[in-house]
Scaffold this motif. Structure first.
Motif, PDB file in Angstrom:
ATOM      1  N   ILE A 188       0.856  -1.328   0.102  1.00 13.56           N
ATOM      2  CA  ILE A 188      -0.172  -0.039   0.013  1.00 13.56           C
ATOM      3  C   ILE A 188       0.738   1.195   0.088  1.00 13.56           C
ATOM      4  O   ILE A 188       0.609   2.254  -0.760  1.00 13.56           O
ATOM      5  CB  ILE A 188      -1.049  -0.084   1.183  1.00 13.56           C
ATOM      6  CG1 ILE A 188      -1.904  -1.270   1.087  1.00 13.56           C
ATOM      7  CG2 ILE A 188      -1.655   1.212   1.183  1.00 13.56           C
ATOM      8  CD1 ILE A 188      -2.691  -1.477   2.169  1.00 13.56           C
ATOM      9  N   ASP A 189       2.029   1.256   0.858  1.00 15.73           N
ATOM     10  CA  ASP A 189       2.777   2.439   0.674  1.00 15.73           C
ATOM     11  C   ASP A 189       3.412   2.522  -0.516  1.00 15.73           C
ATOM     12  O   ASP A 189       3.608   3.755  -0.916  1.00 15.73           O
ATOM     13  CB  ASP A 189       4.073   2.142   1.727  1.00 15.73           C
ATOM     14  CG  ASP A 189       3.428   2.224   3.139  1.00 15.73           C
ATOM     15  OD1 ASP A 189       2.450   2.898   3.386  1.00 15.73           O
ATOM     16  OD2 ASP A 189       4.079   1.760   4.082  1.00 15.73           O
ATOM     17  N   GLY A 190       3.806   1.190  -1.232  1.00 11.92           N
ATOM     18  CA  GLY A 190       4.419   1.381  -2.543  1.00 11.92           C
ATOM     19  C   GLY A 190       3.494   2.162  -3.580  1.00 11.92           C
ATOM     20  O   GLY A 190       3.753   2.648  -4.555  1.00 11.92           O
ATOM     21  N   THR A 191       1.887   1.687  -3.434  1.00  9.85           N
ATOM     22  CA  THR A 191       0.990   2.233  -4.457  1.00  9.85           C
ATOM     23  C   THR A 191       0.866   3.759  -4.033  1.00  9.85           C
ATOM     24  O   THR A 191       1.001   4.348  -5.084  1.00  9.85           O
ATOM     25  CB  THR A 191      -0.549   1.586  -4.244  1.00  9.85           C
ATOM     26  OG1 THR A 191      -0.387   0.175  -4.676  1.00  9.85           O
ATOM     27  CG2 THR A 191      -1.388   2.265  -4.613  1.00  9.85           C
ATOM     28  N   LEU A 192       1.006   4.305  -3.031  1.00 16.93           N
ATOM     29  CA  LEU A 192       0.691   5.761  -2.798  1.00 16.93           C
ATOM     30  C   LEU A 192       2.294   6.356  -3.334  1.00 16.93           C
ATOM     31  O   LEU A 192       1.920   7.527  -3.954  1.00 16.93           O
ATOM     32  CB  LEU A 192       0.875   6.253  -1.108  1.00 16.93           C
ATOM     33  CG  LEU A 192      -0.380   5.407  -0.654  1.00 16.93           C
ATOM     34  CD1 LEU A 192      -0.362   5.738   1.071  1.00 16.93           C
ATOM     35  CD2 LEU A 192      -1.652   6.451  -1.146  1.00 16.93           C
ATOM     36  N   GLN A 193       3.169   5.882  -3.279  1.00 21.15           N
ATOM     37  CA  GLN A 193       4.453   6.288  -3.754  1.00 21.15           C
ATOM     38  C   GLN A 193       4.299   6.477  -5.159  1.00 21.15           C
ATOM     39  O   GLN A 193       4.811   7.441  -5.762  1.00 21.15           O
ATOM     40  CB  GLN A 193       5.683   5.581  -3.401  1.00 21.15           C
ATOM     41  CG  GLN A 193       6.951   6.130  -3.695  1.00 21.15           C
ATOM     42  CD  GLN A 193       7.929   5.720  -3.205  1.00 21.15           C
ATOM     43  OE1 GLN A 193       8.145   4.432  -2.637  1.00 21.15           O
ATOM     44  NE2 GLN A 193       9.269   6.280  -3.134  1.00 21.15           N
ATOM     45  N   LYS A 194       4.122   5.450  -5.902  1.00 21.69           N
ATOM     46  CA  LYS A 194       4.113   5.121  -7.542  1.00 21.69           C
ATOM     47  C   LYS A 194       3.093   6.241  -7.875  1.00 21.69           C
ATOM     48  O   LYS A 194       3.103   6.700  -9.207  1.00 21.69           O
ATOM     49  CB  LYS A 194       3.437   3.716  -7.822  1.00 21.69           C
ATOM     50  CG  LYS A 194       4.556   2.654  -7.695  1.00 21.69           C
ATOM     51  CD  LYS A 194       3.937   1.361  -8.211  1.00 21.69           C
ATOM     52  CE  LYS A 194       4.784   0.271  -7.531  1.00 21.69           C
ATOM     53  NZ  LYS A 194       3.989  -1.059  -7.878  1.00 21.69           N
TER      54      LYS A 194
END
Length: 115
Positions: free
Chosen positions: A91-97
């Motif tokens: 989820i953190d990766g999604t927000l960053q992407k």
């Protein structure tokens, strides 16, 4: 008009009845489709980690000219993320992407307990 109609969730959040799905779009197509859909009046945009186009959807959201607070953005945790730590990191990766501070909805894409 269907684009302005919503459902109210049990927590009081309103979700648009109709949205743009972005499956099978690459980042460039997703960015342009997102911008165009929002200009046409769509307020719900749906993507997923498995689609590989979250960066494009995020770019479309950030550059569409409509305030983020007026949009409902949903994504999905990829099927392979079955533990809390793995899901949270994804989820953190999604927000960053996506280049977004928050998502309105994040669901488990495939909750089957496969190995």
């Amino acid at each position: 008009m269907i684009l302005t109609e919503t459902y109210t969730l049990t927590n009081g959040v309103k979700i648009p009845k109709l949205g743009l799905g972005t499956w099978l779009l690459d980042d460039t197509q997703a960015s342009e489709a997102t911008r165009q859909a929002i200009q046409l009046g769509y307020r719900l945009i749906d993507t997923a980690q498995a689609y590989g186009n979250e960066a494009g959807v995020g770019e479309g959201v950030r550059t569409c000219g409509v305030p983020r607070t007026d949009l409902f953005i949903a994504s999905k945790v990829a099927a392979e993320h079955k533990t809390y730590d793995s899901a949270a990191a994804s989820i953190d990766g999604t927000l960053q992407k996506m280049g977004l501070e928050y998502l309105d909805l994040m669901i488990i894409h495939s909750p089957q307990p496969w190995k």
